[in-house]
Design a protein around this motif. Structure first.
Motif, PDB file in Angstrom:
ATOM      1  N   ARG A   1      -6.672   7.145  27.674  1.00 35.64           N
ATOM      2  CA  ARG A   1      -5.684   6.635  27.255  1.00 35.64           C
ATOM      3  C   ARG A   1      -5.280   5.299  27.856  1.00 35.64           C
ATOM      4  O   ARG A   1      -4.948   4.922  28.249  1.00 35.64           O
ATOM      5  N   GLN A   2      -7.589   5.113  27.903  1.00 34.76           N
ATOM      6  CA  GLN A   2      -7.901   4.481  28.610  1.00 34.76           C
ATOM      7  C   GLN A   2      -6.683   2.596  27.849  1.00 34.76           C
ATOM      8  O   GLN A   2      -6.860   1.385  28.540  1.00 34.76           O
ATOM      9  N   GLU A   3      -6.464   2.899  27.196  1.00 37.12           N
ATOM     10  CA  GLU A   3      -5.813   1.605  25.851  1.00 37.12           C
ATOM     11  C   GLU A   3      -4.670   1.187  27.295  1.00 37.12           C
ATOM     12  O   GLU A   3      -4.216  -0.345  26.520  1.00 37.12           O
ATOM     13  N   ARG A   4      -3.832   1.914  27.314  1.00 37.11           N
ATOM     14  CA  ARG A   4      -2.755   1.497  28.377  1.00 37.11           C
ATOM     15  C   ARG A   4      -3.020   1.000  29.706  1.00 37.11           C
ATOM     16  O   ARG A   4      -1.703  -0.243  29.847  1.00 37.11           O
TER      17      ARG A   4
ATOM     18  N   ARG B   1      -6.146  -1.174  30.442  1.00 37.68           N
ATOM     19  CA  ARG B   1      -6.453  -1.643  29.642  1.00 37.68           C
ATOM     20  C   ARG B   1      -4.934  -3.627  29.162  1.00 37.68           C
ATOM     21  O   ARG B   1      -5.721  -4.363  29.660  1.00 37.68           O
ATOM     22  N   ASN B   2      -5.065  -2.691  28.580  1.00 38.85           N
ATOM     23  CA  ASN B   2      -3.215  -3.253  28.079  1.00 38.85           C
ATOM     24  C   ASN B   2      -2.563  -4.194  29.435  1.00 38.85           C
ATOM     25  O   ASN B   2      -2.098  -5.219  29.285  1.00 38.85           O
TER      26      ASN B   2
END
Length: 365
Positions: A32-35, A37-38
């Motif tokens: 869930r790396q997008e959390r 990065r965002n």
């Protein structure tokens, strides 16, 4: 990204790094790396430059450090993302690295050393790091999770032979055998979130040690005059609290949470978009995002015995955990230490004791 005092745990870590005067940060990301990065972006909000490297498969902390090799060109500090330390710990490691003293391991003292990596010393030299030892423990000194390395550590990691995951402590134990690892004592703030109940204790510590709890309301709050809100309660934006509700005991309420009339929430962390129904009582609990706790439902609170894998943890403060998107029916009861997984549906009036796996449906007998 688990919130404590209404901010992600990792944000507190990044702040300590920035306060220590380090302005370049590399985050090793995966699940869930997008959390991440965002939320962190390029780091401008923390006056640092943030870069990202991916660990596509979780193969251990040593393997994670190895992923950063292409972006490292000199001595560097490594921190665990789930342990909060003061900036002093980071700056002390940085300063010792300038003197060429590496590899470095920070060492601190705790009450329950066998829950962590116990560090054995000969003077200021590390002789062994014993991860969660089962036998007798003759020291309370543990690995605090702040390291100082040079790029030579990458070859040492590759040379480490270990079964299963490649932990950075396995490499350090190899190096310690030849007297190469230096210990750096640290007696400042050290907060660890390894277990569910740690979320509550760390949340309380951060609230009490800072000015998180203030009289200034966040945007969009609707809290009536008949609501009781203790000084150690943190409310995020767009929180709605009904008449005669009571919030107390180092509680953090996330954004867009709705707490209905006559509800009681004490020593708890309530994540965004959750709903706590009228007359519900929630004590010593972690309530997941978008969870629903029905009218007059009760999370009993208090000390519990919790089993995690093969380990039995006694006398931990954990009333219960309600997972993301779970729904607890009206009049239901969670006994001390109950853990309800994500997306669980529990009927009205049920009693939940123990662990309920994600996606399950709990019906009255």
């Amino acid at each position: 990204m688990v919130p404590v005092a209404n901010r992600p745990l990792l944000e507190h870590v990044v702040e300590a790094v920035a306060a220590a005067g380090i302005d370049r940060v590399v985050l090793v990301v995966g699940y869930r790396q997008e959390r991440l990065r965002n939320h962190f972006g390029d780091g401008d909000d923390w006056d640092v430059t943030i870069e990202y490297v991916e660990q596509s498969t979780q193969l251990g902390t040593g393997h994670a450090v190895l992923q950063a090799e292409p972006v490292v060109d000199g001595p560097f500090v490594v921190l665990n993302g789930d342990r909060i330390v003061d900036a002093d710990a980071v700056s002390a490691v940085r300063d010792r690295l300038r003197d060429g003293d590496a590899p470095l391991v920070t060492v601190t003292a705790v009450e329950r050393p066998r829950d962590y990596g116990v560090v054995h010393l000969d003077g200021d030299r590390v002789t062994e790091i014993d991860e969660k030892p089962e036998g007798p423990v003759d020291t309370n000194r543990i690995n605090a999770g702040v390291y100082g390395f040079t790029p030579a550590i990458f070859d040492a990691i590759r040379a480490t032979n270990t079964a299963g995951e490649l932990a950075i402590t396995a490499t350090l134990n190899d190096l310690a055998g030849s007297g190469e690892v230096t210990a750096l004592g640290y007696d400042g703030r050290w907060l660890d979130v390894s277990n569910l109940w740690d979320v509550l204790s760390v949340n309380a510590a951060l609230i009490h040690d800072s000015d998180h709890a203030s009289d200034a309301p966040a945007a969009g709050q609707r809290v009536g005059d008949t609501v009781t809100v203790a000084d150690d309660v943190v409310l995020a934006g767009n929180v709605r609290v009904g008449p005669n509700a009571t919030l107390s005991g180092a509680t953090a309420i996330g954004s867009n949470v709705s707490i209905a009339a006559n509800a009681v929430v004490e020593n708890s962390v309530v994540l965004p978009d959750a709903v706590i129904g009228p007359g519900a009582v929630v004590r010593d609990a972690v309530v997941g995002g978008n969870a629903r706790i029905g009218p007059n439902a009760t999370v009993v609170g208090g000390n519990a015995t919790v089993v995690v894998g093969d380990a039995v943890h006694r006398d931990v403060t954990l009333g219960g955990v309600v997972g993301d998107n779970a729904s607890i029916g009206g009049g239901a009861t969670l006994t001390d230490g109950a853990v309800v997984g994500d997306d669980v549906r529990a009927d009205a009036g049920v009693v939940i004791d123990g662990r309920v796996e994600s996606g399950a449906v709990v019906r009255r007998g």
